[in-house]
Design a protein around this motif. Structure first.
Motif, PDB file in Angstrom:
ATOM      1  N   GLY A 406      67.284 -13.914  38.793  1.00 19.52           N
ATOM      2  CA  GLY A 406      66.451 -14.234  37.639  1.00 19.52           C
ATOM      3  C   GLY A 406      65.719 -15.547  37.802  1.00 19.52           C
ATOM      4  N   HIS A 425      66.354 -12.443  33.185  1.00 22.03           N
ATOM      5  CA  HIS A 425      66.581 -11.405  34.198  1.00 22.03           C
ATOM      6  C   HIS A 425      65.690 -10.194  33.916  1.00 22.03           C
ATOM      7  CE1 HIS A 425      70.232 -13.660  35.291  1.00 22.03           C
ATOM      8  NE2 HIS A 425      70.462 -13.730  33.988  1.00 22.03           N
ATOM      9  N   LYS A 449      71.735 -13.695  42.365  1.00 21.72           N
ATOM     10  CA  LYS A 449      73.079 -13.376  41.894  1.00 21.72           C
ATOM     11  C   LYS A 449      74.105 -14.070  42.778  1.00 21.72           C
ATOM     12  CE  LYS A 449      76.236  -9.413  41.838  1.00 21.72           C
ATOM     13  NZ  LYS A 449      76.325  -7.943  42.055  1.00 21.72           N
TER      14      LYS A 449
END
Length: 490
Positions: A406, A425, A449
């Motif tokens: 994100g 995100h 992530k």
């Protein structure tokens, strides 16, 4: 002329003689009675009259208060604390009746009973007839938040040593300073004569009847609690017949939905050993020759298991702080990684790499000590929706990870969240990470992530080192809708 002068002299002498006689007669009238023992009556420092018998006034006060005696189950009612009766030597002509004095007192100042004033320092005062009433009520209050059998073993020093998993109470105490004074209490105060009524007040902040709810088909404990602004732990406190969130409820069953507003703060310190699942990871292998709709699981994942030892401090059933002894952690079963092959080819020839799974934001072992839902905030003591989960255990300065790819949209400080980060995100999902000790990720930065974005801390309004993790559809506090973060992992 001489006769006239003599006559006037005679008249003046006669008049003066009469005045002396009258004066002497009046003085004789005032002082004719013998001085005797009398009582001046003062109320709040002001004299309100004189009586002949102090005992007679006190008996009249007592007799007039029969209804109050019956209500409070006492034998004697006493004059108000502001009433002062002073003995002196006086005269009968100056006396008031006891009834006159009683009427004056009753109009302006309340009567009293012997009892105990319980001062909860900086909070409020309670009144009881018997000290035992307060002590028994406090005992009932404690048992609302602690298993009764475990508490009795703690008091008698007979707890069983933990062999594999279990818990031991190490300390139980009230946070507030309590001062108990014996004295005279106004009958106009709320005076408790029953420990059950007082215990109810200590738990709910009122003695009024608590709300009830009739279970409907499909209802769950979580839904009933949330819809009535109760935390799940609070639901168990007001419904002690339940102790598992997955308990099935029968339609027509009645449960309590009373909102607890504790007057006291019960601090419980526990030593806990429990088994905790370890989430498995998912590894993706991307095949550009396969369509984006192609998914093949080549190895199923399975959760691991570890045994963790921790110190937990809670207030009125809500956990304040957790310390995990990482050196005592035992790995009982290793997690098995899930392996998946996914196609990335689209009809336009572009390639995508979206796995759709979410990582965990902290290291393991950890403990979720406050869940999404309504609760009494341990810092502000106000009831509000807790918009996230609180995760503790890895320790101050341990890494915090982005749960998905994100872009950082907020990285700064907030009076409540302390040092916090918000990440945007895919699919309009936003995640919030609060109370950090140090922020690494900056606004506009793209993160992956599992990337470290901050370090765990206790900044802002925090009860101890932990991560507050929140999830939203849309920008947090900017029109976004909050939801339970654990839904990401179901």
């Amino acid at each position: 002329m001489q006769k006239t002068t003599l006559f006037l002299t005679f008249l003046i002498t006669l008049a003066l003689s009469l005045l002396v006689v009258v004066f002497l007669q009046e003085k004789t009238t005032v002082f004719a009675s013998k001085p005797q023992e009398l009582y001046k009556v003062y109320l709040a420092g002001n004299e309100i009259g004189i009586i002949k018998s102090k005992n007679e006034l006190e008996k009249l006060i007592d007799k007039k208060q029969d209804l109050i005696k019956e209500k409070l189950n006492v034998k004697t009612i006493y004059a108000p604390a502001e009433l002062d009766i002073q003995k002196y030597i006086g005269y009968e002509s100056e006396i008031n009746s006891s009834q006159e004095i009683y009427d004056l007192i009753e109009k302006t100042h309340p009567f009293t009973v012997k009892g105990y004033e319980i001062e909860i320092k900086d909070r409020e005062k309670l009144y009881v007839i018997d000290r035992d009433i307060f002590e028994e009520a406090v005992n009932d209050f404690i048992k609302a938040f602690i298993d009764e059998e475990q508490y009795e073993k703690f008091k008698t020093s007979s707890q069983t040593e933990i062999k594999e998993t279990g818990s031991l109470l190490e300390n139980v105490y009230l946070q507030e300073e309590i001062i108990i004074k014996e004295g005279y209490i106004s009958v106009l105060e709320d005076i408790y004569i029953d420990e059950k009524d007082l215990a109810k007040y200590l738990i709910f902040g009122t003695t009024k009847e608590q709300g009830k709810y009739t279970v409907k088909s499909g209802d769950s404990i979580e839904e009933i609690a949330f819809n009535n602004q109760l935390g799940v732990n609070e639901f168990f406190i007001v419904n002690p017949q339940f102790n598992n969130v997955n308990t099935l409820l029968a339609p027509g069953q009645e449960v309590s939905i009373g909102l607890i507003e504790p007057i006291l703060s019960l601090i419980v310190e526990e030593h806990v050993v429990e088994d905790q699942e370890i989430l498995f990871k998912t590894e993706y292998e991307y095949d550009p020759e396969k369509s984006v709709t192609y998914v093949k699981v080549v190895q199923e994942g399975s959760k691991g298991l570890q045994r963790i030892t921790q110190k937990i401090q809670s207030v009125n059933g809500e956990i304040l702080a957790v310390q995990i002894d990482r050196s005592a952690t035992q790995l009982l079963k290793s997690p098995v990684t899930k392996k998946v092959i996914k196609g990335t080819r689209t009809s336009t020839g572009f390639y995508v790499h979206l796995d759709g799974d979410y990582g965990w934001p902290t290291n393991s072992p950890y403990k979720i000590f406050s869940y999404f839902g309504y609760r009494i905030n341990p810092v502000t003591r106000e009831r509000a929706l807790h918009e996230g989960i609180d995760i503790s255990g890895p320790g101050h300065g341990s890494p915090i990870y982005a749960v998905a790819d994100g872009t950082v949209v907020t990285s700064g400080s907030h009076v409540s969240y302390g040092n916090y980060i918000v990440i945007s995100h895919a699919d309009n999902l936003y995640t919030l990470y609060a109370h950090n000790s140090l922020l690494y990720a900056r606004v506009g930065q793209t993160v992956k992530k599992g990337q470290i974005i901050s370090l765990m801390g206790s900044t802002g309004r925090s009860s101890g080192t932990h991560l507050h993790f929140g999830t939203y559809i849309g920008m947090p506090h900017g029109g976004g809708r909050v939801f339970n973060p654990l839904q990401l992992y179901k």
